[in-house]
Write a protein that holds these residues in place. Structure first.
Motif, PDB file in Angstrom:
ATOM      1  N   GLN A  48      28.228  27.283  77.912  1.00 24.25           N
ATOM      2  CA  GLN A  48      28.095  28.728  77.931  1.00 24.25           C
ATOM      3  C   GLN A  48      29.055  29.320  78.956  1.00 24.25           C
ATOM      4  N   LEU A  49      29.648  30.450  78.631  1.00 27.57           N
ATOM      5  CA  LEU A  49      30.618  31.114  79.504  1.00 27.57           C
ATOM      6  C   LEU A  49      30.192  32.563  79.705  1.00 27.57           C
ATOM      7  N   SER A  50      30.085  32.971  80.961  1.00 28.25           N
ATOM      8  CA  SER A  50      29.716  34.346  81.309  1.00 28.25           C
ATOM      9  C   SER A  50      30.637  34.823  82.427  1.00 28.25           C
ATOM     10  N   ARG A  51      30.549  36.098  82.758  1.00 31.21           N
ATOM     11  CA  ARG A  51      31.390  36.622  83.839  1.00 31.21           C
ATOM     12  C   ARG A  51      30.672  37.726  84.588  1.00 31.21           C
ATOM     13  N   PHE A  52      31.280  38.114  85.706  1.00 28.58           N
ATOM     14  CA  PHE A  52      30.835  39.273  86.471  1.00 28.58           C
ATOM     15  C   PHE A  52      31.890  40.358  86.290  1.00 28.58           C
ATOM     16  N   ASN A  53      31.436  41.587  86.025  1.00 27.69           N
ATOM     17  CA  ASN A  53      32.365  42.674  85.691  1.00 27.69           C
ATOM     18  C   ASN A  53      32.822  43.508  86.878  1.00 27.69           C
ATOM     19  N   ARG A  54      32.181  43.356  88.048  1.00 23.05           N
ATOM     20  CA  ARG A  54      32.571  44.171  89.205  1.00 23.05           C
ATOM     21  C   ARG A  54      32.777  43.271  90.429  1.00 23.05           C
ATOM     22  N   THR A  55      34.007  43.285  90.913  1.00 20.84           N
ATOM     23  CA  THR A  55      34.384  42.476  92.068  1.00 20.84           C
ATOM     24  C   THR A  55      35.299  43.300  92.960  1.00 20.84           C
ATOM     25  N   THR A  56      35.091  43.214  94.272  1.00 20.20           N
ATOM     26  CA  THR A  56      35.948  43.904  95.231  1.00 20.20           C
ATOM     27  C   THR A  56      36.398  42.910  96.291  1.00 20.20           C
ATOM     28  N   GLY A  57      37.428  43.287  97.025  1.00 15.20           N
ATOM     29  CA  GLY A  57      37.849  42.439  98.129  1.00 15.20           C
ATOM     30  C   GLY A  57      39.329  42.520  98.415  1.00 15.20           C
ATOM     31  N   SER A  78      26.308  42.886  87.826  1.00  9.95           N
ATOM     32  CA  SER A  78      27.278  43.123  86.751  1.00  9.95           C
ATOM     33  C   SER A  78      27.471  41.891  85.873  1.00  9.95           C
ATOM     34  N   VAL A  79      26.564  40.899  85.980  1.00  7.96           N
ATOM     35  CA  VAL A  79      26.684  39.690  85.165  1.00  7.96           C
ATOM     36  C   VAL A  79      26.722  40.073  83.688  1.00  7.96           C
ATOM     37  N   ASP A  80      27.609  39.424  82.952  1.00  9.90           N
ATOM     38  CA  ASP A  80      27.809  39.741  81.540  1.00  9.90           C
ATOM     39  C   ASP A  80      27.824  38.435  80.747  1.00  9.90           C
ATOM     40  N   THR A  81      26.700  38.161  80.072  1.00 11.15           N
ATOM     41  CA  THR A  81      26.584  36.956  79.256  1.00 11.15           C
ATOM     42  C   THR A  81      26.966  37.234  77.806  1.00 11.15           C
ATOM     43  N   PHE A  83      24.981  39.202  76.052  1.00 12.55           N
ATOM     44  CA  PHE A  83      23.693  39.485  75.422  1.00 12.55           C
ATOM     45  C   PHE A  83      22.807  40.141  76.477  1.00 12.55           C
ATOM     46  N   ALA A  84      22.458  41.409  76.305  1.00 19.64           N
ATOM     47  CA  ALA A  84      21.759  42.192  77.330  1.00 19.64           C
ATOM     48  C   ALA A  84      20.452  41.549  77.788  1.00 19.64           C
ATOM     49  N   VAL A  85      19.685  40.994  76.870  1.00 22.81           N
ATOM     50  CA  VAL A  85      18.412  40.369  77.236  1.00 22.81           C
ATOM     51  C   VAL A  85      18.668  39.176  78.149  1.00 22.81           C
ATOM     52  N   PHE A  86      19.707  38.403  77.863  1.00 26.27           N
ATOM     53  CA  PHE A  86      20.024  37.245  78.693  1.00 26.27           C
ATOM     54  C   PHE A  86      20.606  37.672  80.036  1.00 26.27           C
ATOM     55  N   ASP A  87      21.319  38.799  80.080  1.00 27.67           N
ATOM     56  CA  ASP A  87      21.786  39.345  81.363  1.00 27.67           C
ATOM     57  C   ASP A  87      20.595  39.557  82.297  1.00 27.67           C
ATOM     58  N   GLU A  88      19.517  40.154  81.758  1.00 29.30           N
ATOM     59  CA  GLU A  88      18.308  40.381  82.552  1.00 29.30           C
ATOM     60  C   GLU A  88      17.673  39.061  82.985  1.00 29.30           C
ATOM     61  N   HIS A  89      17.677  38.070  82.092  1.00 28.18           N
ATOM     62  CA  HIS A  89      17.118  36.754  82.394  1.00 28.18           C
ATOM     63  C   HIS A  89      17.878  36.105  83.559  1.00 28.18           C
ATOM     64  N   ILE A  90      19.201  36.182  83.540  1.00 22.97           N
ATOM     65  CA  ILE A  90      20.038  35.593  84.594  1.00 22.97           C
ATOM     66  C   ILE A  90      19.858  36.341  85.921  1.00 22.97           C
ATOM     67  N   GLN A  91      19.557  37.644  85.853  1.00 20.24           N
ATOM     68  CA  GLN A  91      19.361  38.434  87.076  1.00 20.24           C
ATOM     69  C   GLN A  91      17.977  38.252  87.693  1.00 20.24           C
ATOM     70  N   ALA A  92      17.073  37.577  86.995  1.00 19.60           N
ATOM     71  CA  ALA A  92      15.697  37.415  87.467  1.00 19.60           C
ATOM     72  C   ALA A  92      15.615  36.468  88.661  1.00 19.60           C
ATOM     73  N   GLU A  93      14.432  36.398  89.249  1.00 20.62           N
ATOM     74  CA  GLU A  93      14.196  35.639  90.481  1.00 20.62           C
ATOM     75  C   GLU A  93      14.553  34.160  90.374  1.00 20.62           C
ATOM     76  N   ASP A  94      14.364  33.546  89.220  1.00 18.65           N
ATOM     77  CA  ASP A  94      14.658  32.115  89.052  1.00 18.65           C
ATOM     78  C   ASP A  94      16.151  31.794  89.135  1.00 18.65           C
ATOM     79  N   PHE A  95      16.986  32.787  88.905  1.00 17.62           N
ATOM     80  CA  PHE A  95      18.427  32.550  88.908  1.00 17.62           C
ATOM     81  C   PHE A  95      19.094  33.410  89.983  1.00 17.62           C
ATOM     82  N   LEU A  96      19.794  34.470  89.637  1.00 12.68           N
ATOM     83  CA  LEU A  96      20.540  35.253  90.634  1.00 12.68           C
ATOM     84  C   LEU A  96      19.658  36.084  91.562  1.00 12.68           C
ATOM     85  N   ASP A  97      18.484  36.470  91.126  1.00 12.23           N
ATOM     86  CA  ASP A  97      17.555  37.298  91.906  1.00 12.23           C
ATOM     87  C   ASP A  97      18.282  38.529  92.469  1.00 12.23           C
TER      88      ASP A  97
END
Length: 191
Positions: A48-57, A78-81, A83-97
């Protein structure tokens, strides 16, 4: 000629003939062309391949002195998998929190050069509040005037593989791969 005039003449000659010393140059990340991506095995079925859409530095380089610094902040919300439902899953406490940790950072401690081009960047990756040393391998590097913006620019690709269990994101491991490959495509414009 007096000693003072000789010294002044020598210094004047040295300033004309001495090569100019390069100074560090700072580049601001181009948000439209800088995307950290991550990939992992999904039950062995696929990668599986995903990305983050907002990066600064910023990236600071002194190619003559073969030194540099990298300071990147990733907006983990800004995680982008794809699939919107999976974006929420990846942002949850078990993963990115992302509710508690809305950003991830990479701060370099050393940039390794071969000639005048960086080949690796050593530093600390902080993800989900956990900081670990990592070394990104630079797989490509380009420094030249940007053909459209008419400003000095740099671009690079870098990669590193980390274990998500090292960052308190081990849910479903080892069935969902513990090894996560992070690939970062960076473009930056000189400030």
């Amino acid at each position: 000629m007096t000693p003072l005039k000789t010294l002044v003449a020598a210094l004047a000659f040295a300033s004309v003939t001495a090569p100019a010393l390069a100074a560090p140059e700072t580049y601001k990340l181009d948000a439209g062309h800088t995307f950290p991506r991550f990939s992992y095995s999904h039950f062995g079925f696929s990668t599986q391949l995903s990305r983050f859409n907002r990066t600064t530095g910023t990236v600071t380089l002194d190619r003559a002195a073969r030194t540099g610094a990298v300071d990147i902040t990733i907006d983990t919300t800004s995680v982008d998998t794809g699939f919107a439902v999976f974006d929420e899953h990846i942002q949850a406490e078990d993963f990115l929190d992302t509710a508690k940790h809305p950003t991830a950072t990479f701060r370099s401690s050393k940039v390794v050069f071969s000639g005048d081009a960086p080949t690796a960047v050593e530093g600390v990756l902080t993800l989900k509040g956990v900081s670990r040393p990592v070394t990104l391998k630079v797989t490509s590097f380009q420094a030249m005037p940007h053909p459209i913006l008419k400003k000095d620019a740099i671009g690079a690709n870098a990669t590193v593989t980390v274990k998500r269990t090292d960052f308190n994101m081990g849910k479903y491991a080892p069935h969902v791969g513990d090894d996560v490959t992070i690939d970062v495509a960076v473009e930056a414009i000189r400030e």
